[in-house]
Design a protein around this motif. Sequence first.
Motif, PDB file in Angstrom:
ATOM      1  N   THR A 104      -2.681 -25.210 -17.550  1.00 30.99           N
ATOM      2  CA  THR A 104      -1.263 -25.506 -17.752  1.00 30.99           C
ATOM      3  C   THR A 104      -1.045 -26.365 -18.990  1.00 30.99           C
ATOM      4  O   THR A 104      -0.084 -26.171 -19.741  1.00 30.99           O
ATOM      5  CB  THR A 104      -0.683 -26.220 -16.523  1.00 30.99           C
ATOM      6  N   ASP A 162      -0.452 -16.470 -21.743  1.00 32.61           N
ATOM      7  CA  ASP A 162       0.654 -16.918 -20.908  1.00 32.61           C
ATOM      8  C   ASP A 162       1.938 -16.247 -21.369  1.00 32.61           C
ATOM      9  O   ASP A 162       1.946 -15.533 -22.378  1.00 32.61           O
ATOM     10  CB  ASP A 162       0.778 -18.446 -20.901  1.00 32.61           C
ATOM     11  N   GLN A 194      -1.204 -10.816 -14.046  1.00 30.11           N
ATOM     12  CA  GLN A 194      -1.012 -12.090 -13.343  1.00 30.11           C
ATOM     13  C   GLN A 194       0.386 -12.156 -12.724  1.00 30.11           C
ATOM     14  O   GLN A 194       0.559 -12.595 -11.580  1.00 30.11           O
ATOM     15  CB  GLN A 194      -1.198 -13.254 -14.325  1.00 30.11           C
ATOM     16  N   LEU A 195       1.386 -11.716 -13.491  1.00 25.97           N
ATOM     17  CA  LEU A 195       2.760 -11.759 -12.992  1.00 25.97           C
ATOM     18  C   LEU A 195       2.958 -10.787 -11.834  1.00 25.97           C
ATOM     19  O   LEU A 195       3.656 -11.097 -10.858  1.00 25.97           O
ATOM     20  CB  LEU A 195       3.739 -11.431 -14.121  1.00 25.97           C
ATOM     21  N   GLU A 196       2.353  -9.611 -11.934  1.00 28.75           N
ATOM     22  CA  GLU A 196       2.490  -8.637 -10.848  1.00 28.75           C
ATOM     23  C   GLU A 196       1.906  -9.178  -9.546  1.00 28.75           C
ATOM     24  O   GLU A 196       2.478  -8.985  -8.464  1.00 28.75           O
ATOM     25  CB  GLU A 196       1.815  -7.315 -11.237  1.00 28.75           C
ATOM     26  N   LYS A 197       0.774  -9.860  -9.631  1.00 29.00           N
ATOM     27  CA  LYS A 197       0.184 -10.463  -8.428  1.00 29.00           C
ATOM     28  C   LYS A 197       1.125 -11.511  -7.845  1.00 29.00           C
ATOM     29  O   LYS A 197       1.224 -11.670  -6.629  1.00 29.00           O
ATOM     30  CB  LYS A 197      -1.166 -11.104  -8.765  1.00 29.00           C
ATOM     31  N   ARG A 198       1.802 -12.213  -8.726  1.00 28.70           N
ATOM     32  CA  ARG A 198       2.681 -13.293  -8.288  1.00 28.70           C
ATOM     33  C   ARG A 198       3.957 -12.769  -7.630  1.00 28.70           C
ATOM     34  O   ARG A 198       4.441 -13.354  -6.666  1.00 28.70           O
ATOM     35  CB  ARG A 198       3.036 -14.159  -9.504  1.00 28.70           C
ATOM     36  N   ILE A 199       4.510 -11.672  -8.128  1.00 33.95           N
ATOM     37  CA  ILE A 199       5.863 -11.294  -7.705  1.00 33.95           C
ATOM     38  C   ILE A 199       5.962 -10.006  -6.901  1.00 33.95           C
ATOM     39  O   ILE A 199       6.939  -9.818  -6.168  1.00 33.95           O
ATOM     40  CB  ILE A 199       6.797 -11.150  -8.931  1.00 33.95           C
ATOM     41  N   SER A 200       4.982  -9.112  -7.016  1.00 37.42           N
ATOM     42  CA  SER A 200       5.178  -7.764  -6.482  1.00 37.42           C
ATOM     43  C   SER A 200       5.333  -7.753  -4.963  1.00 37.42           C
ATOM     44  O   SER A 200       6.248  -7.119  -4.423  1.00 37.42           O
ATOM     45  CB  SER A 200       4.032  -6.847  -6.907  1.00 37.42           C
ATOM     46  N   LYS A 253       6.221 -10.115  -2.775  1.00 38.72           N
ATOM     47  CA  LYS A 253       7.455 -10.739  -2.316  1.00 38.72           C
ATOM     48  C   LYS A 253       8.663  -9.869  -2.648  1.00 38.72           C
ATOM     49  O   LYS A 253       9.602  -9.751  -1.846  1.00 38.72           O
ATOM     50  CB  LYS A 253       7.614 -12.118  -2.943  1.00 38.72           C
ATOM     51  N   ASP A 302      10.962 -19.564 -16.051  1.00 37.38           N
ATOM     52  CA  ASP A 302      10.628 -20.861 -15.467  1.00 37.38           C
ATOM     53  C   ASP A 302      10.972 -22.008 -16.412  1.00 37.38           C
ATOM     54  O   ASP A 302      10.518 -23.135 -16.215  1.00 37.38           O
ATOM     55  CB  ASP A 302       9.122 -20.930 -15.166  1.00 37.38           C
ATOM     56  N   ASP A 317      10.565 -16.699  -9.093  1.00 39.59           N
ATOM     57  CA  ASP A 317      10.286 -16.812  -7.660  1.00 39.59           C
ATOM     58  C   ASP A 317      11.532 -16.579  -6.810  1.00 39.59           C
ATOM     59  O   ASP A 317      11.439 -16.164  -5.654  1.00 39.59           O
ATOM     60  CB  ASP A 317       9.697 -18.184  -7.346  1.00 39.59           C
TER      61      ASP A 317
END
Length: 402
Positions: A94, A125, A157-163, A165, A349, A376
Amino acid sequence: MSSEPAPTHQSAPAHEPARERARRWRMVLGGPAEEALGKAEGRDGQMDAAMAALYDSAGPGDSEAGSKRSAGLGGSAPKVARWLGDIRKYFPSTVVQVMQSDAIERLDLTRLLLEPEMLAAVEPDVHLVGTLLSLNRVMPAKTKEAARAVVRTVVEQLEKRISQKTRAAVSGALNRASRINRPRHADIDWDRTIRANLKHYQASLGTVIPERLVGYGRRTTAVQRDVVLCVDQSGSMASSVVFSGVFAAVLASMRSLRTSLVVFDTAVVDLTEQLSDPVEVLFGTQLGGGTDINRAIAYSQQLITRPRDSIFVLISDLYEGGVREQMLRRVAEMTAAGVQVVVLLALSDEGAPAYDHENAAALAALGVPAFACTPDAFPDLMAAAIERRDLMAFAERLETAG
């Protein structure tokens, strides 16, 4: 009872807290504090050197006169590549992402990102992807494959985070929206049925006698909603473009939705045919340029053939370079026809965005709230839109939670 003495704990020397405080202040203040707080050594010294190369160097607009500069990255690609490796070694990802972003802005390293060797050294990122997309048209062929690899890493990475949900929220909303009061046995929603009939509880039988059944409509693979994402690709919307492209690809993978993606500046580009590959979608954008929201909405209106089963999501900071009155009239026409219109000032974000307050107020007067949304929260927003819940209330809750 044991006569052994109670165990004692060895305490740190009294001077240790003071020494640690001095060390921390030295790392915060950098080289100018060396005389008073001592020289950073070992790992601290290496971390200090990495930070000094960025934050003690002259950035655009800085003056060398009257300022002692102890380090710098200059324009040397090998030096920058080593520095990128150092910060990944000493700092969490980060922090690395923030330092990379600062380096691109302060030291004008954009040119070096056109070199494949540099791209192999950076921490992928969303902000970096936005920078690469803005360079898409000037990027040499030898660099494009390396850039695609960076973009694909971030997309995955984004697909893992949002798909997951997103699919769950949208599927649940579609099921609830199709709820009926004469369901087949297999489609009864027993939880809601029981709650709706609690007043008919029969104590002698120890059960509820339902007078009204609540259930879902028949499961179907037919398209239940049309979704049009209309995304402003001006330079200030870089992160929103990245998130929008990935969300559009996830929504397009759901057979119950017909999803279209339109991006615009002063021209309008329909990327719907590329939604099977979000990387291709992102490379189909062209960040920068002016903004003609009215033209983009006019094109999007042509895609809407079932107004009452359609959701139109405009993602823009609302700085209109086109005809403002026509833009507002088109939004009013869509809402009057039954289209669920959503306006997002940002999908990222990055916190509170800059936007045209006058246009946002005009849209609110039409019953269309304009607000920023985090990735999110976007799945819940889509669920609210599908169920035709009060989006003004949703926006207020989102603002309060933020």
